[in-house]
Design a protein around this motif. Structure first.
Motif, PDB file in Angstrom:
ATOM      1  N   LEU A 154      10.220  -1.841  -4.115  1.00 45.77           N
ATOM      2  CA  LEU A 154       9.430  -2.599  -3.464  1.00 45.77           C
ATOM      3  C   LEU A 154       9.793  -3.961  -2.755  1.00 45.77           C
ATOM      4  O   LEU A 154      10.402  -4.561  -3.887  1.00 45.77           O
ATOM      5  CB  LEU A 154       7.996  -2.472  -3.960  1.00 45.77           C
ATOM      6  N   CYS A 155       9.756  -4.230  -1.697  1.00 42.66           N
ATOM      7  CA  CYS A 155      10.259  -5.785  -1.398  1.00 42.66           C
ATOM      8  C   CYS A 155       9.458  -6.882  -2.049  1.00 42.66           C
ATOM      9  O   CYS A 155      10.120  -7.907  -2.161  1.00 42.66           O
ATOM     10  CB  CYS A 155      10.186  -5.653   0.252  1.00 42.66           C
ATOM     11  N   GLY A 206       9.699  -0.110   4.408  1.00 41.47           N
ATOM     12  CA  GLY A 206      10.706   0.200   4.893  1.00 41.47           C
ATOM     13  C   GLY A 206      11.724  -1.090   5.219  1.00 41.47           C
ATOM     14  O   GLY A 206      12.858  -0.900   5.796  1.00 41.47           O
ATOM     15  N   SER A 247      11.552   3.921 -10.385  1.00 41.85           N
ATOM     16  CA  SER A 247      11.512   4.891  -9.624  1.00 41.85           C
ATOM     17  C   SER A 247      11.381   4.430  -7.924  1.00 41.85           C
ATOM     18  O   SER A 247      11.502   5.324  -7.122  1.00 41.85           O
ATOM     19  CB  SER A 247      10.508   6.161  -9.928  1.00 41.85           C
ATOM     20  N   LYS A 248      10.628   3.536  -7.861  1.00 37.35           N
ATOM     21  CA  LYS A 248      10.283   2.987  -6.643  1.00 37.35           C
ATOM     22  C   LYS A 248      10.884   1.465  -6.490  1.00 37.35           C
ATOM     23  O   LYS A 248      10.734   0.601  -7.367  1.00 37.35           O
ATOM     24  CB  LYS A 248       8.882   3.037  -6.239  1.00 37.35           C
ATOM     25  N   CYS A 291      16.048  -0.696   0.900  1.00 41.02           N
ATOM     26  CA  CYS A 291      14.940  -0.569   1.610  1.00 41.02           C
ATOM     27  C   CYS A 291      13.623  -0.645   0.992  1.00 41.02           C
ATOM     28  O   CYS A 291      13.677   0.374  -0.079  1.00 41.02           O
ATOM     29  CB  CYS A 291      15.007   0.369   2.824  1.00 41.02           C
ATOM     30  N   CYS A 292      12.583  -1.173   1.174  1.00 35.51           N
ATOM     31  CA  CYS A 292      11.263  -1.069   0.477  1.00 35.51           C
ATOM     32  C   CYS A 292      10.605   0.396   0.416  1.00 35.51           C
ATOM     33  O   CYS A 292      10.775   0.962   1.812  1.00 35.51           O
ATOM     34  CB  CYS A 292      10.200  -1.885   1.127  1.00 35.51           C
ATOM     35  N   ASP A 293      10.389   0.867  -0.386  1.00 39.51           N
ATOM     36  CA  ASP A 293       9.631   2.353  -0.467  1.00 39.51           C
ATOM     37  C   ASP A 293       8.505   2.437   0.293  1.00 39.51           C
ATOM     38  O   ASP A 293       7.961   3.623   0.523  1.00 39.51           O
ATOM     39  CB  ASP A 293       9.642   3.020  -1.797  1.00 39.51           C
ATOM     40  N   ARG A 294       7.721   1.327   0.470  1.00 39.98           N
ATOM     41  CA  ARG A 294       6.460   1.326   0.958  1.00 39.98           C
ATOM     42  C   ARG A 294       6.525   1.189   2.718  1.00 39.98           C
ATOM     43  O   ARG A 294       5.788   1.588   3.611  1.00 39.98           O
ATOM     44  CB  ARG A 294       5.473   0.393   0.315  1.00 39.98           C
ATOM     45  N   GLY A 319       2.584  -1.874   2.576  1.00 42.57           N
ATOM     46  CA  GLY A 319       3.221  -0.772   3.348  1.00 42.57           C
ATOM     47  C   GLY A 319       2.781  -0.636   4.728  1.00 42.57           C
ATOM     48  O   GLY A 319       2.516  -1.703   5.656  1.00 42.57           O
TER      49      GLY A 319
END
Length: 123
Positions: A83-84, A29, A80-81, A24-27, A90
């Motif tokens: 992103l899609c 979801g 660490s993150k 899942c994207c960290d910004r 976001g």
């Protein structure tokens, strides 16, 4: 894929990995998947003199557990993150709408009431 190469007593281990990451994207979801490929190199030695060194891997019995090494390499190389997409916008901090899909009509000029005193200094 792993290859160990011995040249004049110096043993190098070359590891190539590839897998599909589902997450899942960290910004925003949203779920996404991405193909990830990595290349790692290690120098194998029988013994280390002195303090342990991260540059070399000690193999005193000429054996190495590749699963543990590859897993550690992959985990340490992960971002660490996730992103899609690189330009993921976001979620709106006010209404929670995914800004990649739609614009929201929230008032973005709203200031945190705790910071109103600082805003007066700018005027």
């Amino acid at each position: 894929h792993a290859v160990a190469e011995n040249r004049a007593g110096l043993v190098k281990l070359y590891l190539d990995t590839s897998f599909v990451y589902h997450g899942c994207c960290d910004r925003c979801g949203d779920e996404f998947e991405r193909s990830i490929t990595n290349h790692f190199e290690h120098i194998l030695v029988l013994t280390l003199s002195g303090d342990s060194d991260d540059e070399y891997i000690e193999t005193p019995d000429y054996e190495l557990e590749l699963d543990e090494l590859v897993t550690a390499d992959i985990i340490l190389d992960m971002p660490s993150k996730f992103l899609c997409k690189d330009d993921c916008k976001g979620l709106c901090a006010v209404c929670g709408k995914n800004l990649n899909n739609d614009k929201c009509s929230c008032n973005k000029d709203r200031t945190d009431p705790r910071l109103e005193v600082l805003k007066q200094l700018l005027n």
